[in-house]
Motif scaffolding. Structure first.
Motif, PDB file in Angstrom:
ATOM      1  N   HIS A 327      58.988  46.140  23.218  1.00 29.21           N
ATOM      2  CA  HIS A 327      59.078  46.128  21.753  1.00 29.21           C
ATOM      3  C   HIS A 327      60.471  45.699  21.290  1.00 29.21           C
ATOM      4  N   PRO A 377      53.303  41.441  18.906  1.00 27.22           N
ATOM      5  CA  PRO A 377      53.439  42.700  18.170  1.00 27.22           C
ATOM      6  C   PRO A 377      52.203  42.951  17.317  1.00 27.22           C
ATOM      7  N   ALA A 411      54.190  50.613  18.700  1.00 25.49           N
ATOM      8  CA  ALA A 411      54.220  49.941  19.997  1.00 25.49           C
ATOM      9  C   ALA A 411      54.091  50.933  21.142  1.00 25.49           C
TER      10      ALA A 411
END
Length: 432
Positions: A327, A377, A411
């Protein structure tokens, strides 16, 4: 050295093919760039463009230089034919470039370039020619690496003298954009590390990347068996052995990843060993300065800088930490992992053991697994307006901080929808 010669395009009327295209053709390599000496460059360029569907345009109208780009990526340059072709060839840099070919297949070779090609020898046409354009010193190194040649003794001595005279300001420094192009052509080759070492050996690296050569003789110990400079070259070698498709920014970042070590070397904080605390931050700025000086595009400089700054990131020891790693550094992946692996594999010091290398490999595998699990993402769960309404705060840095906290929790799998995101923020409100 010589393979079967590839076919050549149809010669323009009255044309001579000159220079590197002839050299490559003699070596059995299909040329990509053709240099033509013709009676009428503008007409020849337009006729070729019409034949192949390319575009013709003047490079220098005053001197009547023209270029044609062919759709397949091949390039043709046209210049006026000289009155004395042999004399013109003798003004070139190296004998292997002082060649011309007629439409009938006759080779013009006044400097003995074909024999030098067969002997794998790189020989200057004359020292005066080399000094007329000092960039030819860098080109000599590129030709050694990319063409598999070796400078003869006189040429090597002349290159060393050019480097010394440039350093003493007895010769004018070539435009740094031209130096950059030569170095990048060198870096694009699989044996780039040898080429960089050759630049150092000949005195050219100090004129190109003085920051890099500061690592010469700087010993490290610990995981390292080479000095800083040697380690950086070995890391580049390891990168290209494993990832031959690595792009230029990644190659630059690998070469420069430890460039900050000489300026952060400390033997007082830990008397038992040498430390380089903060070298990744110092190195990132040194890399930025060096590549900006060489006129690399800003986006590429930013990429290299970010990779150098991040190369000391700790690898995760759990799946959760691997997701956090991905992330926080997603934009640098997978290149950052490639750089880190090359860095680790270039280290063979007393602290480097099979066990430590295995642990490092496991960390890389965790990151790769997390990246495969979440290659992009996830879409954001909240907007800035949502956060302002929820927390009752005005626009400002706190909103971005809150959104980043939610994105990281998402995440990590700690929040899955907008409702959980709101609950997470309310629970974190005092710490944001």
């Amino acid at each position: 050295m010589f393979r079967r010669r590839p076919p050549l395009p149809l010669f323009p009327v009255g044309a001579l093919l000159v220079g590197g295209a002839v050299r490559d053709w003699l070596r059995g390599v299909a040329p990509k760039d053709f240099d033509w000496a013709v009676p009428d460059p503008a007409q020849a360029a337009r006729e070729l463009a019409a034949q192949v569907g390319g575009s013709a345009f003047p490079l220098d109208e005053a001197r009547d230089y023209w270029r044609v780009h062919v759709p397949e990526g091949v390039q043709h340059d046209f210049v006026p034919q000289p009155d004395d072709v042999a004399d013109d060839l003798r003004r070139r840099d190296f004998t292997v470039n002082a060649l011309a070919l007629t439409a009938g297949g006759k080779l013009l070779d006044p400097a003995g370039g074909q024999a030098d090609l067969r002997a794998r020898r790189l020989r200057m046409v004359s020292e005066a020619n080399l000094r007329d354009d000092p960039l030819r010193a860098w080109r000599a190194v590129r030709f050694e690496v990319t063409l598999g040649l070796r400078m003869d003794a006189a040429t090597e001595a002349a290159v060393r003298q050019v480097a010394a005279d440039l350093a003493a300001v007895r010769l004018p420094m070539p435009a740094l954009e031209r130096v950059r192009d030569e170095v990048q052509a060198l870096l694009a080759h699989p044996d780039a590390a040898r080429g960089v070492r050759r630049l150092e050996d000949l005195g050219l690296l100090a004129l190109t990347l003085p920051e890099l050569r500061e690592g010469v003789g700087v010993q490290q110990g610990g995981f390292h068996h080479l000095d800083v400079f040697g380690h950086e070259l070995e890391a580049l070698h390891q990168l290209l052995a494993r990832f031959p498709d690595a792009d230029l920014p990644l190659r630059w970042a690998t070469l420069l990843h430890d460039v900050g070590k000489p300026r952060t070397r400390d033997t007082e904080m830990r008397p038992d060993r040498t430390t380089f605390y903060g070298h990744e931050r110092v190195g990132a700025e040194l890399a930025r300065q060096a590549l900006t000086r060489l006129r690399l595009p800003a986006a590429e400089v930013d990429r290299v800088t970010a990779l150098v700054r991040a190369h000391m990131a700790h690898l995760p020891i759990s799946e959760r930490e691997a997701r956090r790693f991905v992330h926080r550094r997603r934009e640098l992946l997978p290149d950052l992992l490639r750089l880190m692996l090359a860095d680790r594999e270039a280290a063979r010091g007393p602290q480097s053991t099979p066990a430590t290398r295995h642990a490092y490999a496991l960390g890389l595998e965790r990151v790769l697994a997390a990246l495969e699990e979440q290659p992009a993402p996830p879409p954001p769960l909240l907007t800035g307006r949502d956060v302002m309404a929820l927390l009752g705060v005005p626009p400002g840095p706190a909103i971005g901080e809150a959104l980043r906290a939610v994105a990281e929790a998402q995440a990590l799998g700690e929040v899955r929808d907008a409702e959980e995101a709101r609950a997470f923020l309310l629970g974190q409100e005092g710490g944001l």
